[in-house]
Scaffold this motif. Structure first.
Motif, short mmCIF file in Angstrom:
data_model
loop_
_atom_site.label_atom_id
_atom_site.label_comp_id
_atom_site.label_asym_id
_atom_site.label_seq_id
_atom_site.Cartn_x
_atom_site.Cartn_y
_atom_site.Cartn_z
N ALA A 140 40.69 40.86 23.99
CA ALA A 140 41.85 39.98 23.97
C ALA A 140 42.47 39.99 25.36
O ALA A 140 42.41 40.99 26.07
CB ALA A 140 42.87 40.46 22.93
N TRP A 141 43.06 38.87 25.72
CA TRP A 141 43.65 38.77 27.05
C TRP A 141 44.84 39.71 27.18
O TRP A 141 45.66 39.84 26.26
CB TRP A 141 44.11 37.34 27.31
N LEU A 142 44.92 40.39 28.33
CA LEU A 142 46.03 41.27 28.65
C LEU A 142 46.53 40.93 30.05
O LEU A 142 45.78 40.43 30.89
CB LEU A 142 45.59 42.74 28.63
N THR A 143 47.80 41.22 30.31
CA THR A 143 48.35 40.98 31.62
C THR A 143 47.67 41.86 32.66
O THR A 143 47.12 42.92 32.35
CB THR A 143 49.86 41.23 31.65
N LYS A 144 47.78 41.45 33.92
CA LYS A 144 47.06 42.13 35.00
C LYS A 144 47.48 43.58 35.19
O LYS A 144 46.71 44.39 35.72
CB LYS A 144 47.23 41.35 36.29
N ARG A 145 48.69 43.95 34.80
CA ARG A 145 49.15 45.32 35.01
C ARG A 145 48.31 46.35 34.24
O ARG A 145 48.38 47.54 34.53
CB ARG A 145 50.62 45.45 34.59
N HIS A 146 47.54 45.90 33.26
CA HIS A 146 46.69 46.82 32.51
C HIS A 146 45.41 47.16 33.27
O HIS A 146 44.66 48.04 32.84
CB HIS A 146 46.32 46.20 31.17
N PHE A 147 45.19 46.50 34.41
CA PHE A 147 43.94 46.67 35.15
C PHE A 147 44.21 46.96 36.63
O PHE A 147 45.33 46.74 37.12
CB PHE A 147 43.09 45.40 35.03
N GLY A 148 43.19 47.46 37.32
CA GLY A 148 43.31 47.55 38.76
C GLY A 148 43.53 46.17 39.33
O GLY A 148 42.75 45.25 39.05
N CYS A 149 44.60 45.97 40.10
CA CYS A 149 44.92 44.64 40.62
C CYS A 149 45.72 44.79 41.90
O CYS A 149 46.43 45.77 42.11
CB CYS A 149 45.67 43.81 39.60
N LEU A 150 45.64 43.77 42.76
CA LEU A 150 46.31 43.85 44.05
C LEU A 150 47.82 43.81 43.91
O LEU A 150 48.54 44.30 44.80
CB LEU A 150 45.83 42.71 44.95
N MET A 151 48.34 43.24 42.85
CA MET A 151 49.79 43.21 42.67
C MET A 151 50.36 44.62 42.66
O MET A 151 51.44 44.88 43.18
CB MET A 151 50.14 42.50 41.36
N VAL A 152 49.61 45.57 42.07
CA VAL A 152 50.07 46.95 41.95
C VAL A 152 49.31 47.87 42.91
O VAL A 152 49.89 48.81 43.47
CB VAL A 152 49.90 47.45 40.50
N ASN A 153 48.04 47.59 43.11
CA ASN A 153 47.15 48.49 43.87
C ASN A 153 46.66 47.81 45.14
O ASN A 153 45.52 47.37 45.22
CB ASN A 153 45.96 48.90 43.00
N ALA A 154 47.52 47.74 46.14
CA ALA A 154 47.19 47.03 47.38
C ALA A 154 45.95 47.60 48.05
O ALA A 154 45.18 46.88 48.69
CB ALA A 154 48.37 47.08 48.34
N ARG A 155 45.71 48.89 47.89
CA ARG A 155 44.58 49.53 48.57
C ARG A 155 43.23 49.00 48.09
O ARG A 155 42.22 49.17 48.78
CB ARG A 155 44.65 51.05 48.39
N LEU A 156 43.19 48.35 46.94
CA LEU A 156 41.93 47.79 46.47
C LEU A 156 41.40 46.71 47.41
O LEU A 156 40.20 46.41 47.40
CB LEU A 156 42.09 47.20 45.06
N ALA A 157 42.28 46.15 48.25
CA ALA A 157 41.83 45.13 49.19
C ALA A 157 40.79 45.67 50.16
O ALA A 157 39.97 44.91 50.70
CB ALA A 157 43.02 44.57 49.97
N LEU A 158 40.77 46.98 50.36
CA LEU A 158 39.85 47.59 51.32
C LEU A 158 38.53 48.02 50.68
O LEU A 158 37.65 48.51 51.38
CB LEU A 158 40.51 48.79 51.99
N VAL A 159 38.39 47.84 49.38
CA VAL A 159 37.13 48.14 48.71
C VAL A 159 36.23 46.91 48.79
O VAL A 159 36.57 45.86 48.27
CB VAL A 159 37.35 48.53 47.23
N HIS A 160 35.09 47.04 49.44
CA HIS A 160 34.16 45.93 49.56
C HIS A 160 33.10 46.04 48.45
O HIS A 160 32.48 47.09 48.28
CB HIS A 160 33.50 45.93 50.93
N SER A 161 32.93 44.98 47.71
CA SER A 161 31.99 44.99 46.60
C SER A 161 31.03 43.82 46.71
O SER A 161 31.34 42.79 47.31
CB SER A 161 32.74 44.92 45.26
N ALA A 162 29.86 43.99 46.12
CA ALA A 162 28.86 42.93 46.06
C ALA A 162 28.13 43.06 44.73
O ALA A 162 27.59 44.13 44.42
CB ALA A 162 27.89 43.03 47.22
N PHE A 163 28.11 41.98 43.97
CA PHE A 163 27.50 42.00 42.64
C PHE A 163 26.25 41.14 42.62
O PHE A 163 26.24 40.00 43.08
CB PHE A 163 28.49 41.48 41.60
#
Length: 254
Positions: free
Chosen positions: A51-74
């Motif tokens: 079910a859909w949940l607001t972004k605060r339940h997940f790792g997100c840039l709004m709360v976790n700015a440091r995630l911007a420095l994680v480089h990912s490739a899928f």
């Protein structure tokens, strides 16, 4: 107006992946967009009954700015995810195995440190999108609108701060707001524009530095009387879109 760039974001909060072209399906997001997320340990997300949940339940840039420095490739074909986390060795793990998902969650949890709540999980659910809105939509930003914001703020803003799927050039600033409730032709596809995108503190984060060095929501409110940049649209006729394709607002039906 024409498409300048197309992006998907396979893991919520992590790296944008540029695409030259992509096939859109009616009623769906871009393929692989926001397919995965790091659910905080206290998030009530159940992959068996998503079910859909607001972004605060997940790792997100709004709360976790440091995630911007994680480089990912899928790699969608193999299901493998590559993470390059500052201060750690590169991690190459499968999103299709329990061991792989556990390893991904552990690496991101360690990086978040005190920002991680409980025991976070790396999650997905077939057909589910971890987008910021409940519907399965495509986000579009007119670069003319972004230029207007930059001019008002006196600062250049990386378009990736706004994590849209499609960026288009041409047209006048804020023209996209006039498309609400209207259909647009985008490449081979047809979409219905459903709402404006209200901007949150995630846009304060510089994607290159991971620092909060700008105030787009405040500047939008102060200079334009709203906090919106870009629109969400629903795919109603599928097909391919590609960089360079035209966007045309279609006349309302009589």
């Amino acid at each position: 107006m024409r498409i300048e760039t197309i992006y998907r974001y396979p893991v919520k909060g992590l790296t944008a992946e540029a695409l030259e072209d992509v096939a859109l399906i009616p009623g769906q997001t871009l393929p692989e967009d926001r397919r995965f997320a790091l659910a905080q340990g206290d998030a009530p997300f159940d992959p068996a009954a998503p079910a859909w949940l607001t972004k605060r339940h997940f790792g997100c840039l709004m709360v976790n700015a440091r995630l911007a420095l994680v480089h990912s490739a899928f790699d969608a074909r193999s299901g493998d995810l590559l993470l390059r986390i500052p201060g750690a060795a590169p991690l190459h793990a499968s999103t299709r195995t329990a061991d792989g998902r556990t390893a991904i969650a552990a690496a991101l949890t360690a990086y978040l440190g005190d920002e991680a709540r409980g025991t976070p999980r790396f999650v997905e659910a077939p057909g589910h999108s971890f987008s910021d809105v409940p519907g399965k939509l495509v986000s579009i930003i007119g670069l003319s609108s972004l230029r207007a914001l930059e001019q008002a703020a006196g600062m250049t803003l990386d378009p990736l701060r706004f994590r849209a799927n499609v960026y288009v050039s041409g047209g006048r600033p804020w023209a996209e707001f006039g498309w609400i409730g209207q259909e647009i032709q985008l490449g081979q596809t047809k979409l219905r524009v459903v709402k404006r995108i209200v901007r949150c503190p995630a846009t304060e984060v510089n994607p290159a530095s991971g620092l909060r060095d700008a105030k787009p929501p405040r500047w939008l409110r102060e200079h334009f009387g709203h906090m919106d940049l870009g629109v969400y649209a629903e795919v109603i006729e599928g097909g391919r879109i590609a960089v360079g394709d035209a966007l045309e607002a279609l006349a309302p039906a009589d």
